[in-house]
Scaffold this active site. Structure first.
Site, mmCIF file in Angstrom:
data_model
loop_
_atom_site.group_PDB
_atom_site.id
_atom_site.type_symbol
_atom_site.label_atom_id
_atom_site.label_comp_id
_atom_site.label_asym_id
_atom_site.label_seq_id
_atom_site.Cartn_x
_atom_site.Cartn_y
_atom_site.Cartn_z
ATOM 1 C CB CYS A 144 -1.072 0.148 1.276
ATOM 2 S SG CYS A 144 -1.897 1.314 1.339
ATOM 3 C CB CYS B 121 -0.621 2.335 4.212
ATOM 4 S SG CYS B 121 -1.900 1.645 3.235
ATOM 5 C CG ASP B 122 3.239 0.848 4.405
ATOM 6 O OD1 ASP B 122 2.584 1.364 5.495
ATOM 7 O OD2 ASP B 122 3.074 -0.415 3.940
#
Ligand code: NAP
Length: 307
Positions: free
Chosen positions: A134, A137-138
């Site tokens: 992701c 997200c990261d």
């Protein structure tokens, strides 16, 4: 006498756990059935910074707190795999699992989806240590670093574009000579001077002592190999829902997602679908949580008007 639950929730990711929270707060009896580990994909995220109302937490911390809340409210849990659902004569549902079966007045399908894995040796041990599924997200963890995105669909191309704004360099590695992604999405790459396309190529080896340090990429045209030094890999090789167990009673789209709109309703009045497992365009922690609330409220309304 067999217990009849008000609501059975299949899947204990953010959508299922949030649904359990809402349903228990509404006083309904709840059985949460999870086949693997609680939390779903979010537990793979080392730090969740895009969930409002909380300071940044690891995915595991976030899930722990939600699980504790749900358990303290009295939801029952069962670690088992749902294998099928049928309707009883009185309209209630028989939820069959690998080892048992349960009866409920309503069902919330919150089975999420699984990011397809690359299938490379050592992959599992590098998840959270360089391998991410992701970018949103990261991506921030790889600011100023060199990363590789693997895949040729919309997700891969969008991830590469997103990461190009954060990272020093992004390799976009695709196994064919053309992208599966839509033209409009691919056109967005034109403005990304730090994205290098490596087409007709597949990653064949992951290397690193503790974290990812390099990957070996093989050309599918001439078999030549190259080693790329990268600190992160974003695997975007597709996602797989797992809803076959529900297909007798609800409609699935061609990709296997449960057909349900923003109200989380399926074609059955007492079956709801929440989170990534349903047809939707934004699959994020906040939207999964929102679906959990929406589906639980809908299930409660169904129960209150029918029993
Ligand atoms: P996807 O469209 O299924 O694409 C997966 C990509 O990964 C394909 O290019 C595929 O290659 C490649 N791939 C599969 N297995 C691989 C492997 N083992 N090794 C290397 N490459 C592999 O998945 P997605 O991009 O996650 O998209 C999923 C769905 O969401 C799609 O319907 C997509 O359109 C949609 N989506 C839409 C948007 C949007 O903004 N509209 C954004 C994201 C996603 P091949 O092409 O060779 O098969």
């Amino acid at each position: 006498m067999m217990t009849v639950y008000d609501i059975i929730i299949a899947g204990a990711g953010p959508a299922g756990l949030t649904a359990a929270l809402y349903a228990r707060r509404a006083g309904k009896t709840v059985l949460l059935i999870e086949k693997e580990s609680f939390g779903g994909q979010i537990v793979l995220s080392p730090l969740v910074e895009n969930y409002p109302f909380t300071k940044p937490l690891s995915g595991t911390e976030l899930v722990d707190s939600l699980v504790n809340a749900v358990l303290s409210l009295g939801a029952e849990i069962c670690v088992d795999t749902v294998t099928g659902v049928t309707k009883n004569e009185d309209g209630s549902l028989l939820v069959k699992t690998e080892y048992d079966s349960f009866t409920a007045r309503s069902l919330i399908i919150a089975t999420g989806l699984k990011h397809r894995r690359l299938g490379l040796e050592g992959e599992a041990s590098f998840i959270g240590k360089g391998i991410s599924f992701c970018a949103v997200c990261d991506g921030a963890f790889f600011k100023g670093k060199t990363v590789a995105v693997i895949g040729g669909g919309n997700t891969a191309v969008q991830d590469a574009i997103y990461l190009s704004k954060l990272c020093k360099k992004v390799y976009l590695i695709h196994r064919r000579d053309r992208f599966r992604a839509e033209k409009k999405v691919v056109d967005g790459l034109d403005a990304c001077t730090n994205v290098e396309l490596i087409m007709n190529s597949k990653v064949v080896k992951l290397s690193g002592s503790d974290k990812i340090e390099s990957i070996t990429v093989e050309s599918t045209v001439d078999g030549s190999m190259q080693v790329l030094n990268v600190e992160g890999i974003f695997a975007a090789v597709g996602q797989e829902p797992n809803n076959a167990a529900f297909s007798e009673l609800v409609d699935l789209d061609d990709a296997g997602f449960v057909i349900a709109g923003e109200n989380c309703c399926t074609k059955q009045p007492n079956i709801f679908a929440a989170g990534d497992c349903r047809t939707k365009s934004v699959r994020q922690l906040v939207t999964a949580g929102a679906d959990g609330g929406v589906s639980a409220i809908a299930a409660c309304e169904y129960i209150d008007s029918n029993f």
